[in-house]
Enzyme design. Structure first.
Site, PDB file in Angstrom:
ATOM      1  N   LYS A 101      -1.767   4.840   8.776  1.00  0.00           N
ATOM      2  CA  LYS A 101      -0.934   5.034   7.564  1.00  0.00           C
ATOM      3  C   LYS A 101      -1.813   5.303   6.337  1.00  0.00           C
ATOM      4  O   LYS A 101      -1.561   6.237   5.568  1.00  0.00           O
ATOM      5  CB  LYS A 101      -0.101   3.766   7.337  1.00  0.00           C
ATOM      6  CG  LYS A 101       0.613   3.737   5.989  1.00  0.00           C
ATOM      7  CD  LYS A 101       1.172   2.351   5.652  1.00  0.00           C
ATOM      8  CE  LYS A 101       1.596   2.311   4.184  1.00  0.00           C
ATOM      9  NZ  LYS A 101       2.141   1.015   3.755  1.00  0.00           N
ATOM     10  N   LYS A 112      -7.645   1.758  -3.255  1.00  0.00           N
ATOM     11  CA  LYS A 112      -7.329   1.279  -1.897  1.00  0.00           C
ATOM     12  C   LYS A 112      -7.464   2.412  -0.867  1.00  0.00           C
ATOM     13  O   LYS A 112      -8.078   2.238   0.187  1.00  0.00           O
ATOM     14  CB  LYS A 112      -5.905   0.709  -1.905  1.00  0.00           C
ATOM     15  CG  LYS A 112      -5.269   0.510  -0.557  1.00  0.00           C
ATOM     16  CD  LYS A 112      -5.596  -0.803   0.084  1.00  0.00           C
ATOM     17  CE  LYS A 112      -5.041  -0.841   1.493  1.00  0.00           C
ATOM     18  NZ  LYS A 112      -5.273  -2.054   2.200  1.00  0.00           N
ATOM     19  N   THR A 115       0.872  -1.184   0.000  1.00  0.00           N
ATOM     20  CA  THR A 115       0.000   0.000   0.000  1.00  0.00           C
ATOM     21  C   THR A 115       0.901   1.223   0.000  1.00  0.00           C
ATOM     22  O   THR A 115       1.632   1.448   0.977  1.00  0.00           O
ATOM     23  CB  THR A 115      -0.890   0.030   1.261  1.00  0.00           C
ATOM     24  OG1 THR A 115      -1.666  -1.163   1.294  1.00  0.00           O
ATOM     25  CG2 THR A 115      -1.812   1.230   1.246  1.00  0.00           C
TER      26      THR A 115
HETATM   27  P1  NAD Z   1       5.965  -6.059   7.082  1.00  0.00           P
HETATM   28  O1  NAD Z   1       6.753  -4.922   7.618  1.00  0.00           O
HETATM   29  O2  NAD Z   1       5.570  -7.184   7.978  1.00  0.00           O
HETATM   30  O3  NAD Z   1       6.753  -6.710   5.841  1.00  0.00           O
HETATM   31  C1  NAD Z   1       7.564  -5.999   4.938  1.00  0.00           C
HETATM   32  C2  NAD Z   1       8.779  -6.862   4.623  1.00  0.00           C
HETATM   33  O4  NAD Z   1       9.576  -6.179   3.648  1.00  0.00           O
HETATM   34  C3  NAD Z   1       9.690  -7.108   5.842  1.00  0.00           C
HETATM   35  O5  NAD Z   1       9.864  -8.507   6.039  1.00  0.00           O
HETATM   36  C4  NAD Z   1      10.998  -6.413   5.476  1.00  0.00           C
HETATM   37  O6  NAD Z   1      12.145  -7.072   5.965  1.00  0.00           O
HETATM   38  C5  NAD Z   1      10.922  -6.450   3.947  1.00  0.00           C
HETATM   39  N1  NAD Z   1      11.773  -5.444   3.308  1.00  0.00           N
HETATM   40  C6  NAD Z   1      11.858  -4.122   3.591  1.00  0.00           C
HETATM   41  N2  NAD Z   1      12.739  -3.529   2.755  1.00  0.00           N
HETATM   42  C7  NAD Z   1      13.201  -4.506   1.918  1.00  0.00           C
HETATM   43  C8  NAD Z   1      14.120  -4.515   0.854  1.00  0.00           C
HETATM   44  N3  NAD Z   1      14.759  -3.409   0.463  1.00  0.00           N
HETATM   45  N4  NAD Z   1      14.353  -5.694   0.229  1.00  0.00           N
HETATM   46  C9  NAD Z   1      13.732  -6.830   0.614  1.00  0.00           C
HETATM   47  N5  NAD Z   1      12.847  -6.880   1.635  1.00  0.00           N
HETATM   48  C10 NAD Z   1      12.578  -5.726   2.268  1.00  0.00           C
HETATM   49  O7  NAD Z   1       4.672  -5.404   6.403  1.00  0.00           O
HETATM   50  P2  NAD Z   1       3.289  -6.145   6.038  1.00  0.00           P
HETATM   51  O8  NAD Z   1       2.363  -6.070   7.189  1.00  0.00           O
HETATM   52  O9  NAD Z   1       3.600  -7.454   5.394  1.00  0.00           O
HETATM   53  O10 NAD Z   1       2.719  -5.129   4.953  1.00  0.00           O
HETATM   54  C11 NAD Z   1       3.264  -5.029   3.646  1.00  0.00           C
HETATM   55  C12 NAD Z   1       2.452  -4.018   2.865  1.00  0.00           C
HETATM   56  O11 NAD Z   1       1.083  -4.460   2.800  1.00  0.00           O
HETATM   57  C13 NAD Z   1       2.433  -2.611   3.481  1.00  0.00           C
HETATM   58  O12 NAD Z   1       2.502  -1.669   2.453  1.00  0.00           O
HETATM   59  C14 NAD Z   1       1.095  -2.565   4.208  1.00  0.00           C
HETATM   60  O13 NAD Z   1       0.584  -1.252   4.323  1.00  0.00           O
HETATM   61  C15 NAD Z   1       0.229  -3.434   3.298  1.00  0.00           C
HETATM   62  N6  NAD Z   1      -0.903  -4.091   3.973  1.00  0.00           N
HETATM   63  C16 NAD Z   1      -0.735  -4.703   5.183  1.00  0.00           C
HETATM   64  C17 NAD Z   1      -1.820  -5.326   5.789  1.00  0.00           C
HETATM   65  C18 NAD Z   1      -1.674  -6.027   7.137  1.00  0.00           C
HETATM   66  O14 NAD Z   1      -2.687  -6.375   7.747  1.00  0.00           O
HETATM   67  N7  NAD Z   1      -0.457  -6.257   7.631  1.00  0.00           N
HETATM   68  C19 NAD Z   1      -3.075  -5.328   5.171  1.00  0.00           C
HETATM   69  C20 NAD Z   1      -3.207  -4.736   3.920  1.00  0.00           C
HETATM   70  C21 NAD Z   1      -2.111  -4.120   3.335  1.00  0.00           C
END
Ligand code: NAD
Length: 297
Positions: A244, A169, A94
């Site tokens: 966010k 979204k 997102t």
């Molecule tokens: P998260 O922080 O758990 O996961 C992100 C991952 O990206 C981490 O494991 C991190 O190590 C990795 N990362 C960061 N920089 C990196 C790089 N340069 N190279 C490789 N890996 C890298 O976040 P999440 O909860 O999985 O959410 C991911 C996205 O989905 C976000 O944008 C969030 O807003 C969106 N989202 C989350 C949810 C939820 O319920 N968690 C729901 C809908 C949307």
């Protein structure tokens, strides 16, 4: 079998990558976190040593990263320079609409196909393969995007050109934040008026006040069994993520000149709730702020 590079194996990416592997795809996984990468390998993905290595061997690339700055950096430095010609690159994070359009234009200029496909549904839906994807891409690319996302999806919807998925979204989540606050205010007033909250739920959920925040995700414990309100607001969709998304909506409103006064109020309230230390609670916990019962959390 399609080779899919999956970059970002966090709370959401872990389940999504696992479902692609379960569907028989070769998933070349990479994350900066060694623990996240180990979990993905345990779920059937193939370990890559870097984003570049995963991308170079892939027909499709999926990124699932925290925010726009990560997506801009990873696409520009690691994905676009290493992707095969014509490779389909899909960002499911997102992020702001501007960043989504920027990276799509960069990728297209480099001879790749680009899409934004943010999701609705939290960690449980990611694990279960029941996410809703809102897709921004060209008409020509949509069939390929839809086929790629299918093993992770309950529904995939084409919102329009690149950036349109992110626009959908943030508009959806602004509406969700506003409606949740509305439902919580109504419960807080019902309580002050000595109306039994469950009687109010029975009435409003069958009357013109009904909406998803009330009928499916009732913030008052006891209304809907599966709702996070019945587990002290643990899990679900975190307040920090709602905060966010509301900020993204307000930034987009300011840039586009849209008037969103209720979205602005919702953002301020969720920012306040998060600042008080409740970022890791489900977003429906804002009920307790409305009731003046934060100590119950
Ligand atoms: P998260 O922080 O758990 O996961 C992100 C991952 O990206 C981490 O494991 C991190 O190590 C990795 N990362 C960061 N920089 C990196 C790089 N340069 N190279 C490789 N890996 C890298 O976040 P999440 O909860 O999985 O959410 C991911 C996205 O989905 C976000 O944008 C969030 O807003 C969106 N989202 C989350 C949810 C939820 O319920 N968690 C729901 C809908 C949307």
């Amino acid at each position: 079998m399609t080779s899919i590079a999956f970059i970002g194996l966090g709370h959401m990416g872990a389940g999504m990558a696992a479902n692609l592997a379960k569907a028989g795809q070769k998933v070349l996984a990479f994350d900066l976190s060694a623990a996240a990468l180990d979990r993905a390998v345990g779920a059937g993905c193939v370990r890559a040593a870097s984003t570049a290595e995963a991308v170079a061997a892939a027909d499709v690339v999926i990124t699932m990263l925290p925010a726009g700055t990560h997506v801009r950096a990873v696409w520009a430095a690691e994905v676009i320079p290493h992707a095969k010609p014509g490779c389909l690159v899909v960002d499911c994070s997102t992020i702001d609409v501007e960043s989504a359009r920027f990276v799509a234009a960069l990728a297209t200029k480099a001879g790749l196909r680009a899409a934004d496909a943010p999701v609705s549904g939290g960690i449980m839906a990611a694990d279960a393969g029941t996410l809703a994807f809102m897709v921004g891409c060209t008409d020509a690319d949509y069939a390929a995007v839809e086929a790629t996302l299918a093993p992770m999806a309950r529904v995939v919807i084409h919102a329009g050109a690149p950036g349109a998925g992110q626009a959908a979204k943030i508009c959806n989540n602004m509406l969700l934040g506003i409606s949740m606050i509305g439902v919580c205010e109504a419960f807080a007033l019902a309580e002050k008026l000595e109306l039994d909250p469950m009687r109010f739920f029975d009435i409003a959920s069958k009357s013109s006040g009904q909406c998803w925040s009330l009928n499916t995700y009732c913030p008052w414990p006891g209304g809907v069994e599966s709702a996070p309100s019945n587990r002290n607001y643990e899990g679900g969709f975190l307040t920090a993520l709602m905060s966010k998304d509301l900020k993204l909506a307000q930034d987009a409103a300011a840039k586009s000149g849209a008037a969103t006064p209720l979205g602005a109020q919702a953002q301020a309230l969720y920012a306040l709730f998060e600042a008080q230390g409740y970022g890791q609670k489900d977003f429906s916990a804002i009920l307790q702020l409305m009731r003046g019962r934060m100590a119950d959390l």
